[in-house]
Design a protein around this motif. Structure first.
Motif, PDB file in Angstrom:
ATOM      1  N   PHE A   1       0.849  -1.194   0.000  1.00  0.00           N
ATOM      2  CA  PHE A   1       0.000   0.000   0.000  1.00  0.00           C
ATOM      3  C   PHE A   1       0.885   1.244   0.000  1.00  0.00           C
ATOM      4  CE2 PHE A   1      -2.308  -3.512   1.710  1.00  0.00           C
ATOM      5  CZ  PHE A   1      -3.576  -3.400   1.160  1.00  0.00           C
ATOM      6  N   VAL A   2       1.206   1.709  -1.201  1.00  0.00           N
ATOM      7  CA  VAL A   2       2.151   2.820  -1.350  1.00  0.00           C
ATOM      8  C   VAL A   2       1.573   3.845  -2.319  1.00  0.00           C
ATOM      9  CG1 VAL A   2       4.596   3.389  -1.637  1.00  0.00           C
ATOM     10  CG2 VAL A   2       3.931   1.029  -1.163  1.00  0.00           C
ATOM     11  N   ILE A   3       0.383   4.302  -2.054  1.00  0.00           N
ATOM     12  CA  ILE A   3      -0.260   5.262  -2.963  1.00  0.00           C
ATOM     13  C   ILE A   3       0.224   6.677  -2.690  1.00  0.00           C
ATOM     14  CG2 ILE A   3      -2.300   5.899  -1.588  1.00  0.00           C
ATOM     15  CD1 ILE A   3      -3.925   5.352  -4.228  1.00  0.00           C
TER      16      ILE A   3
ATOM     17  N   VAL B   1      -3.148  -0.122  -5.169  1.00  0.00           N
ATOM     18  CA  VAL B   1      -2.822   0.889  -4.163  1.00  0.00           C
ATOM     19  C   VAL B   1      -1.342   1.243  -4.302  1.00  0.00           C
ATOM     20  CG1 VAL B   1      -3.179   1.561  -1.771  1.00  0.00           C
ATOM     21  CG2 VAL B   1      -4.543  -0.266  -2.734  1.00  0.00           C
ATOM     22  N   PHE B   2      -0.938   1.565  -5.526  1.00  0.00           N
ATOM     23  CA  PHE B   2       0.433   1.954  -5.836  1.00  0.00           C
ATOM     24  C   PHE B   2       0.416   3.230  -6.656  1.00  0.00           C
ATOM     25  CE2 PHE B   2       1.372  -2.349  -4.631  1.00  0.00           C
ATOM     26  CZ  PHE B   2       2.693  -2.333  -4.200  1.00  0.00           C
ATOM     27  N   GLU B   3       1.539   3.918  -6.676  1.00  0.00           N
ATOM     28  CA  GLU B   3       1.666   5.131  -7.475  1.00  0.00           C
ATOM     29  C   GLU B   3       1.906   4.819  -8.948  1.00  0.00           C
ATOM     30  OE1 GLU B   3       3.606   8.611  -4.903  1.00  0.00           O
ATOM     31  OE2 GLU B   3       4.895   6.847  -4.967  1.00  0.00           O
ATOM     32  N   ASP B   4       2.421   3.622  -9.237  1.00  0.00           N
ATOM     33  CA  ASP B   4       2.869   3.321 -10.591  1.00  0.00           C
ATOM     34  C   ASP B   4       2.465   1.898 -10.980  1.00  0.00           C
ATOM     35  OD1 ASP B   4       4.208   2.960 -12.973  1.00  0.00           O
ATOM     36  OD2 ASP B   4       6.139   3.684 -12.241  1.00  0.00           O
ATOM     37  N   PRO B   5       1.794   1.713 -12.112  1.00  0.00           N
ATOM     38  CA  PRO B   5       1.450   0.355 -12.567  1.00  0.00           C
ATOM     39  C   PRO B   5       2.677  -0.522 -12.779  1.00  0.00           C
ATOM     40  CG  PRO B   5       0.283   2.021 -13.864  1.00  0.00           C
ATOM     41  CD  PRO B   5       1.292   2.739 -13.037  1.00  0.00           C
ATOM     42  N   ASN B   6       3.814   0.111 -13.105  1.00  0.00           N
ATOM     43  CA  ASN B   6       5.030  -0.646 -13.360  1.00  0.00           C
ATOM     44  C   ASN B   6       5.667  -1.197 -12.088  1.00  0.00           C
ATOM     45  OD1 ASN B   6       4.995  -0.231 -16.201  1.00  0.00           O
ATOM     46  ND2 ASN B   6       5.757   1.844 -15.879  1.00  0.00           N
ATOM     47  N   VAL B   7       5.212  -0.736 -10.939  1.00  0.00           N
ATOM     48  CA  VAL B   7       5.641  -1.304  -9.655  1.00  0.00           C
ATOM     49  C   VAL B   7       4.561  -2.238  -9.117  1.00  0.00           C
ATOM     50  CG1 VAL B   7       6.452  -0.797  -7.327  1.00  0.00           C
ATOM     51  CG2 VAL B   7       6.969   0.787  -9.190  1.00  0.00           C
ATOM     52  N   PHE B   8       3.315  -1.876  -9.337  1.00  0.00           N
ATOM     53  CA  PHE B   8       2.177  -2.706  -8.923  1.00  0.00           C
ATOM     54  C   PHE B   8       2.285  -4.124  -9.502  1.00  0.00           C
ATOM     55  CE2 PHE B   8      -1.996  -4.065 -10.753  1.00  0.00           C
ATOM     56  CZ  PHE B   8      -2.563  -4.586  -9.595  1.00  0.00           C
ATOM     57  N   GLY B   9       2.552  -4.223 -10.805  1.00  0.00           N
ATOM     58  CA  GLY B   9       2.631  -5.529 -11.453  1.00  0.00           C
ATOM     59  C   GLY B   9       3.720  -6.422 -10.869  1.00  0.00           C
ATOM     60  N   PRO B  10       4.967  -5.942 -10.774  1.00  0.00           N
ATOM     61  CA  PRO B  10       6.019  -6.764 -10.172  1.00  0.00           C
ATOM     62  C   PRO B  10       5.756  -7.119  -8.713  1.00  0.00           C
ATOM     63  CG  PRO B  10       6.998  -5.058 -11.526  1.00  0.00           C
ATOM     64  CD  PRO B  10       5.517  -4.758 -11.464  1.00  0.00           C
ATOM     65  N   PHE B  11       5.106  -6.210  -7.959  1.00  0.00           N
ATOM     66  CA  PHE B  11       4.837  -6.510  -6.550  1.00  0.00           C
ATOM     67  C   PHE B  11       3.969  -7.757  -6.385  1.00  0.00           C
ATOM     68  CE2 PHE B  11       1.954  -6.298  -2.922  1.00  0.00           C
ATOM     69  CZ  PHE B  11       2.848  -6.229  -1.868  1.00  0.00           C
TER      70      PHE B  11
END
Length: 430
Positions: A42-44, A168-178
């Protein structure tokens, strides 16, 4: 009261206050770690609750006996050296701006990796709880991303970015790998677990897979595909049973068919089809343009030969309009040659030492296998994106080094117990 106490004692040994306290501490430990891992999803906004919580947790744990073993010393030295390189690079900047804060965050994330590794070395049973907490976070943020993509309720668009699911992320490119590691763990359970429990693993796996697809992150797609393939290959190599290998092949084929069918169904939605056709291209315009990603890589590596101390955190992006989007170039620019050398050695050490023990029969081996495979995927992904500030990257790093430390302790105990058993056997024979 005496008679009553005697009755209770007759059923087993008395429960001491020390035993109760030890159990309570164990439960608090497990809960505290689980909350920390869960919050990493959860890093929005920044600073996120994860940072505030982990700073407090590491401080408290340090006061009450966090132990850094000799096995973890190389990780500590390399991560600290990496950040010292960043501090030196700051001296090359005319205006500091946010550079000191950037290095402070880098150092904090480095400490989280060491913290997770030390905790797992002390309590290998926490592997399962950490995976479960990560899974809960992945399913939750994936669900938000899916609901946001389809505007399921007023304000749901906050869980998207650039018309892509971001959870609940700032970036889709981090959301996917998470959400990749929990997805790979569920895939591992599908391939190795009881057939009757497949729906239990399959439903959350579908949620995660759909959320990952709607992120429209080429890196995340590639990461998941690579990790899934490597996991299946590792299981195929590890297990000698022909029946089990046949199961992997059949399950892999079934998963591929299901994926194709799901993709065909999803592409019937015009908005998804249009974005997919645009994002599915291997090379985008911003990659191959005159000052696109690849051109910036070439410029940056040439610049690194002239700037051994680096140019300072975030300076590359301000100078060329976009960040490096390459962790190796990022290390050279933001952390200098010293930081690059430390990062390179740490990655190679982690991959080499991890591969050496990857197939050893240990209680924690399934968790270690999944963490290692996904970590390897992140290393490859780092050639097209910066990962030095990804919270879950350091969580993965800590999980892998926790396994390395556990194996070192296992080998040490086996070496120590061996001569004792030999002497006992000799005395018995004598």
């Amino acid at each position: 009261m005496t008679a009553l106490t005697g009755d209770f004692r007759s059923y087993g040994p008395p429960v001491t206050r020390a035993a109760v306290n030890a159990k309570l501490v164990s439960l608090l430990t497990a809960g505290a770690i689980s909350i920390g891992v869960f919050l990493s999803g959860f890093v929005i906004r920044e600073p996120a609750p994860y940072e505030l919580y982990m700073v407090a947790l590491m401080a408290i744990w340090g006061l009450f006996g966090l132990r850094i073993s000799r096995s973890l010393t190389p990780l500590v030295v390399l991560l600290v050296t990496f950040n010292i390189g960043g501090m030196i690079a700051i001296t090359q900047m005319e205006v500091l701006k946010e550079a000191p804060l950037y290095i402070a965050v880098s150092l904090f994330l480095a400490f989280t990796a060491v913290f997770y590794a030390a905790v797992l070395e002390a309590r290998p049973d926490l592997y399962r709880l950490m995976f479960m907490a990560w899974l809960a976070a992945a399913v939750s943020t994936s669900a938000f991303g899916i609901l946001g993509y389809f505007h399921a309720f007023p304000g749901a668009e906050m869980f998207t970015k650039y018309e892509r699911a971001a959870g609940v992320f700032e970036d889709p490119n981090v959301f996917g790998p998470f959400i990749t590691l929990p997805g790979i763990w569920l895939l591992h359970r599908v391939l190795t677990g009881p057939v009757g429990r497949m729906p239990l693993y399959g439903i959350p796996l579908l949620i995660i897979a759909f959320g990952l697809f709607l992120s429209f992150s080429r890196g995340a797609w590639g990461l998941f595909a690579f990790s899934a393939l490597m996991t299946a290959l590792a299981l195929f190599v590890q297990h000698r049973s022909g029946l089990f290998r046949l199961r992997i092949l059949l399950m892999g084929g079934a998963a591929l068919v299901l994926l194709v069918v799901a993709l065909i169904v999803a592409l019937q939605i015009p908005a998804i089809a249009d974005l997919f056709s645009a994002r599915a291209q291997l090379v985008q315009e911003y990659d191959s343009a005159r000052l696109g990603r690849f051109a910036r890589h070439a410029i940056g590596f040439m610049l690194a030969t002239e700037k051994p101390l680096g140019i300072g955190p975030l300076v590359f992006g301000l100078t060329f309009g976009e960040d490096t989007h390459n962790i190796w170039l990022k290390a050279l620019m933001d952390y200098g040659w010293l930081g690059f050398a430390a990062w390179f050695i740490m990655i190679m050490w982690t991959l080499g030492a991890g591969f050496r023990i990857l197939f050893r029969d240990r209680p924690w081996q399934p968790y270690f296998l999944c963490a290692y495979v996904v970590f390897l995927g992140h290393v490859l992904l780092g050639t097209v994106i910066d990962t030095d500030h990804w919270r879950h990257f350091y969580l993965l790093l800590g999980m892998v080094w926790g396994g390395l430390a556990l194996e070192a302790r296992h080998q040490h105990e086996a070496t120590r117990i061996g001569p004792v058993r030999h002497r006992r056997d000799a005395m018995a024979i004598g």
